[in-house]
Design a protein around this motif. Structure first.
Motif, PDB file in Angstrom:
ATOM      1  N   GLU A  36       0.836  -1.199   0.000  1.00  0.00           N
ATOM      2  CA  GLU A  36       0.000   0.000   0.000  1.00  0.00           C
ATOM      3  C   GLU A  36       0.872   1.251   0.000  1.00  0.00           C
ATOM      4  O   GLU A  36       0.564   2.252  -0.665  1.00  0.00           O
ATOM      5  CB  GLU A  36      -0.942  -0.022   1.206  1.00  0.00           C
ATOM      6  N   ARG A  39       2.183   1.989  -3.436  1.00  0.00           N
ATOM      7  CA  ARG A  39       1.176   2.593  -4.303  1.00  0.00           C
ATOM      8  C   ARG A  39       1.022   4.093  -4.029  1.00  0.00           C
ATOM      9  O   ARG A  39       0.639   4.854  -4.916  1.00  0.00           O
ATOM     10  CB  ARG A  39      -0.173   1.898  -4.121  1.00  0.00           C
ATOM     11  N   HIS A  40       1.306   4.519  -2.821  1.00  0.00           N
ATOM     12  CA  HIS A  40       1.143   5.926  -2.450  1.00  0.00           C
ATOM     13  C   HIS A  40       2.482   6.682  -2.407  1.00  0.00           C
ATOM     14  O   HIS A  40       2.537   7.793  -1.881  1.00  0.00           O
ATOM     15  CB  HIS A  40       0.459   6.026  -1.073  1.00  0.00           C
ATOM     16  N   SER A  54      -2.008   5.872   3.167  1.00  0.00           N
ATOM     17  CA  SER A  54      -2.352   4.470   2.898  1.00  0.00           C
ATOM     18  C   SER A  54      -3.061   3.810   4.064  1.00  0.00           C
ATOM     19  O   SER A  54      -3.603   2.718   3.927  1.00  0.00           O
ATOM     20  CB  SER A  54      -1.081   3.679   2.558  1.00  0.00           C
TER      21      SER A  54
END
Length: 331
Positions: A36, A39-40, A54
């Motif tokens: 996560e 992804r951020h 996240s």
């Protein structure tokens, strides 16, 4: 991360390690939270801000739990999952809710096929999820892997807060059923009546629910979101059966009391009747005695008059024999 051209902002590693500290099965949780975070990321930097966006470890756990729960094959599986996860929680009294280790037998739910329970346990404990863990070394037990799941997953919090009063009463039923089972044996059968068996049987019934407790337990059993275990169901059935036996005994006692009252009333009526007859007989006897006394008195009086008349006649006859002239002259 550095091999892939990514860098941690200073202090981020310490924050992540702090969040997973003390959590068993933390590696899958750490892996998910790092995914996560990736992804951020901001360019090549893994920042504290991105970690917060996240959701951190708690956010990763929430997503994992949501995905696992939604991925169960049927609504029945999800209902069972809810009951299992709630059972694996100790309800705090003024403190946070915590993990609770539960024996597999408690997770055998009444009216639910064993296959459904086994499949749900397998999904929740799967290496890709690890929401719960099994310990099969001695007795097969289960508990929640991450206490964070209990305290941070919104779905779990909703379940625990939805009807907390009934959950507490359900937990009391669980504890009482276990004590009853220990007193009566694994199947919850009453001990056989032997010379000492009657006392043991009476002792076993002492564990059963009565009156208000039993009524509350019946309300819990009617709650569609709560599923009783097989043991709890047998325990509740035994409590209801004992209540019916007590009611039957009470009805018999009341019938005996009513019968005794009727018999006592009949005896009282008979006693009064006999007393009346005795009184009447006594009055008749008294009247008869008085009548007989009057008859005797009258007879005696007549006898006395007859004797007196005879005496007079005898005296006159004697006087006539002694003085015939006078008697003739007089006549």
């Amino acid at each position: 991360a550095e091999r892939n051209g990514a860098f941690f902002e200073k202090g981020l590693v310490e924050i992540i390690l702090r969040d997973v500290e003390g959590e068993r099965g933390s590696l899958p949780l750490l892996e998910l939270s790092l995914k996560e975070l990736w992804r951020h990321r901001q360019g090549c930097w893994l920042t504290i801000e991105a970690y917060d966006r996240s959701g951190g470890v708690a956010g990763a756990l929430e997503k994992l739990a949501n995905a696992t729960y939604a991925g169960l094959p049927s609504e029945l599986h999800r209902k069972v999952a809810r009951n299992l996860l709630v059972r694996l929680t100790t309800l705090g009294e003024g403190v946070a809710d915590t993990r609770r280790r539960v024996d597999r037998t408690e997770l055998t739910l009444h009216g639910v096929p064993a296959r459904i329970v086994d499949e749900t346990l397998a999904a929740l404990s799967h290496p890709d999820a690890r929401l719960i863990i099994a310990d099969k070394d001695k007795a097969e037990t289960y508990e929640v892997t991450h206490e964070m799941l209990i305290q941070k997953w919104p779905q779990q919090r909703d379940w625990l807060l939805e009807d907390r009063g009934q959950l507490r009463r359900h937990r009391q039923i669980t504890e009482r059923a276990r004590a009853w089972m220990e007193a009566t044996g694994p199947r919850g059968d009453a001990p056989a009546e032997t010379a000492a068996g009657h006392d043991e049987q009476a002792d076993a019934t002492g564990y059963l629910l009565r009156k208000g407790e039993l009524e509350e337990a019946e309300q819990v059993a009617r709650n569609p979101s709560i599923q009783l275990s097989e043991l709890e169901h047998r325990f509740l059935d035994a409590s209801i059966a004992e209540r019916e036996r007590e009611r039957s005994r009470e009805r018999r006692r009341l019938r005996r009391l009513r019968t005794r009252a009727v018999v006592a009333a009949l005896l009282a009526v008979v006693a009064l009747a006999l007393a009346g007859i005795a009184w009447e007989q006594r009055d008749k006897a008294r009247a008869l005695a008085e009548s007989e006394k009057r008859a005797r008195d009258k007879a005696q009086q007549e006898t006395e008059r007859a004797m007196a008349a005879e005496s007079v006649a005898q005296r006159r006859a004697l006087e006539a024999n002694l003085n015939p002239v006078s008697y003739t002259h007089l006549t």
